[in-house]
Design a protein around this motif. Structure first.
Motif, short mmCIF file in Angstrom:
data_model
loop_
_atom_site.label_atom_id
_atom_site.label_comp_id
_atom_site.label_asym_id
_atom_site.label_seq_id
_atom_site.Cartn_x
_atom_site.Cartn_y
_atom_site.Cartn_z
N UNK A 1 -16.37 -45.38 16.76
CA UNK A 1 -15.79 -46.39 17.66
C UNK A 1 -15.69 -45.80 19.05
N UNK A 2 -16.11 -46.59 20.05
CA UNK A 2 -15.89 -46.19 21.44
C UNK A 2 -15.20 -47.29 22.24
N UNK A 3 -14.79 -48.35 21.57
CA UNK A 3 -14.07 -49.43 22.24
C UNK A 3 -12.58 -49.17 22.31
N UNK A 4 -11.90 -49.79 23.25
CA UNK A 4 -10.45 -49.65 23.37
C UNK A 4 -9.76 -50.46 22.28
N UNK A 5 -8.67 -49.88 21.73
CA UNK A 5 -7.92 -50.51 20.65
C UNK A 5 -6.50 -50.76 21.14
N UNK A 6 -6.09 -52.01 21.15
CA UNK A 6 -4.79 -52.38 21.70
C UNK A 6 -3.96 -53.06 20.61
N UNK A 7 -2.82 -52.46 20.28
CA UNK A 7 -1.95 -53.02 19.27
C UNK A 7 -0.52 -52.57 19.47
N UNK A 8 0.36 -52.94 18.55
CA UNK A 8 1.75 -52.51 18.61
C UNK A 8 2.07 -51.47 17.54
N UNK A 9 1.70 -51.76 16.29
CA UNK A 9 1.98 -50.82 15.21
C UNK A 9 0.80 -50.75 14.24
N UNK A 10 0.63 -49.58 13.66
CA UNK A 10 -0.46 -49.25 12.73
C UNK A 10 -1.81 -49.53 13.42
N UNK A 11 -2.18 -48.60 14.28
CA UNK A 11 -3.38 -48.71 15.11
C UNK A 11 -4.21 -47.44 14.91
N UNK A 12 -5.50 -47.60 14.61
CA UNK A 12 -6.35 -46.43 14.37
C UNK A 12 -7.71 -46.55 15.03
N UNK A 13 -8.23 -45.41 15.49
CA UNK A 13 -9.53 -45.40 16.14
C UNK A 13 -10.66 -45.83 15.22
N UNK A 14 -10.59 -45.45 13.95
CA UNK A 14 -11.58 -45.88 12.97
C UNK A 14 -10.97 -46.95 12.06
N UNK A 15 -9.87 -46.64 11.40
CA UNK A 15 -9.20 -47.60 10.52
C UNK A 15 -7.72 -47.59 10.80
N UNK A 16 -7.11 -48.76 10.82
CA UNK A 16 -5.67 -48.83 11.05
C UNK A 16 -4.89 -48.39 9.82
N UNK A 17 -5.26 -48.91 8.65
CA UNK A 17 -4.54 -48.62 7.41
C UNK A 17 -5.53 -48.21 6.33
N UNK A 18 -5.27 -47.05 5.71
CA UNK A 18 -6.14 -46.52 4.66
C UNK A 18 -5.33 -46.38 3.39
N UNK A 19 -5.74 -47.09 2.34
CA UNK A 19 -5.03 -47.02 1.06
C UNK A 19 -6.03 -47.01 -0.08
N UNK A 20 -5.58 -46.56 -1.26
CA UNK A 20 -6.47 -46.54 -2.42
C UNK A 20 -5.66 -46.56 -3.70
N UNK A 21 -6.22 -47.18 -4.71
CA UNK A 21 -5.63 -47.14 -6.04
C UNK A 21 -6.53 -46.37 -7.01
N UNK A 22 -7.74 -46.03 -6.53
CA UNK A 22 -8.73 -45.36 -7.39
C UNK A 22 -9.29 -44.10 -6.75
N UNK A 23 -8.63 -43.58 -5.70
CA UNK A 23 -9.08 -42.38 -5.00
C UNK A 23 -10.45 -42.56 -4.35
N UNK A 24 -10.75 -43.78 -3.89
CA UNK A 24 -12.05 -44.05 -3.29
C UNK A 24 -12.01 -44.20 -1.78
N UNK A 25 -10.84 -44.37 -1.19
CA UNK A 25 -10.79 -44.56 0.26
C UNK A 25 -10.98 -43.24 0.98
N UNK A 26 -12.01 -43.19 1.81
CA UNK A 26 -12.36 -41.94 2.48
C UNK A 26 -13.03 -42.26 3.81
#
Length: 320
Positions: free
Chosen positions: A180-205
């Motif tokens: 990502x090279x675009x500007x990211x504008x938010x208030x809470x839970x803001x990420x350059x690649x992903x804002x929120x990363x979660x997993x139930x099967x150990x697959x989120x990477x």
């Protein structure tokens, strides 16, 4: 075209304005399952307004492929809004792009609003996204063994919470060799690649990715992943500017975490700074062959930016 069971939609171009409710697309509203579905070489230029499942090419795609498709103009709605597809299930996208203005409320993406068990490869977004919650340059929300590979965003992504350069909220998703090279504008839970990363099967990477866009926000803002809840981040680096908040639980160069134990799943991550430490690296070092070799490890995913006009001399992906 409203609803189709045809196995192939090829070489279509539509220009104009389209208004509807649910399942609204520039080429097709509802691409149903059945035979193998392929939407290829299609272009939409114009304005689309709907309420739910709204996309520049398709409102909803199920069990199919979208290849070499583009959209320009504006796409607007409330829920599951995307530059190319509003909602996608068991879906694969290749070599597609959008330069549209995409506006939604919940689950808004530059290419796809929501992806469930889908893959996006070699695709990009260069427009702008405005969405209240769960917004991203590639997708607003991904889940169920989805993946994003060799893709990027350079557009501005703006919203309130769960705002990411590529993905707003990812669960059981793999993002690799993307940036990502675009500007990211938010208030809470803001990420350059992903804002929120979660997993139930150990697959989120999130692996072999970088961010160079500027991030804004006040709580859970990070260069790569805004908030990690059972997920992994590795071989990534951040060049982007962060808010000047001296609290690592609120702002971090790489990621903030729900659980301290999750930090053990972060490795080989770096950020641009004034000195060379474990994670912090100087500009000179990050442009060196030593840094490149460390990123590649035993892989060959990165190369030098020998003509410093793609990433200002910092490493870039081999596919570029």
């Amino acid at each position: 075209m409203g609803n189709s069971h045809s196995p192939l939609i090829d070489n279509c171009k539509v220009e104009g304005s389209i208004t509807g409710g649910r399942y609204v697309g520039g080429i097709i509203g509802y691409a149903n399952t059945g035979e193998t579905r392929i939407i290829t070489n299609c272009i939409f230029e114009g304005n689309i307004v709907g309420t739910e499942n709204v996309g520049g090419i398709a409102g909803y795609t199920r069990a199919g492929f979208m290849n070499y498709c583009t959209s320009k103009g504006s796409i607007a709605g409330d829920y599951r809004i995307g530059g190319l597809s509003g909602d996608a299930f068991h879906f694969e996208m290749n070599n597609s792009s959008s330069v549209a203005v995409v506006q939604g409320n919940l689950v808004t993406g530059g290419l796809v609003g929501e992806i469930i068990t889908g893959t996006i490869k070699d695709s990009f977004f260069e427009g702008s996204v405005e969405g209240t919650k769960m917004s991203g340059g590639i997708s607003g929300k991904t889940s169920s063994s989805s993946s994003i590979v060799n893709s990027y965003n350079v557009g501005t992504i703006e919203g309130t919470e769960y705002i990411g350069g590529l993905v707003g909220s990812m669960n059981d998703t793999f993002i690799q060799k993307s940036f990502n090279s675009g500007d990211i504008i938010g208030s809470s839970i803001v990420g350059g690649i992903a804002a929120f990363v979660a997993t139930s099967t150990d697959q989120s990477h999130v692996k072999h990715c970088y961010n160079s866009g500027k991030l804004s926000g006040g709580v859970r803002v990070a260069g790569i992943a805004g908030l990690v809840d059972r997920g992994r981040v590795s071989y990534c680096f951040n060049l982007g500017e962060l808010p000047d908040i001296q609290d690592s639980s609120k702002v971090d160069q790489i990621a903030t975490y729900s659980f301290i134990s999750d930090e053990l799943d972060e490795n080989n991550t770096y950020y641009l700074g004034n000195a060379n430490g474990t994670k912090q690296k100087t500009s000179e070092y990050m442009k060196s062959i030593d840094f490149l070799n460390g990123l590649n490890n035993l892989d060959s995913f990165w190369k030098m930016d020998v003509t410093p006009n793609q990433n200002n001399g910092y490493p870039i992906h081999v596919w570029r």
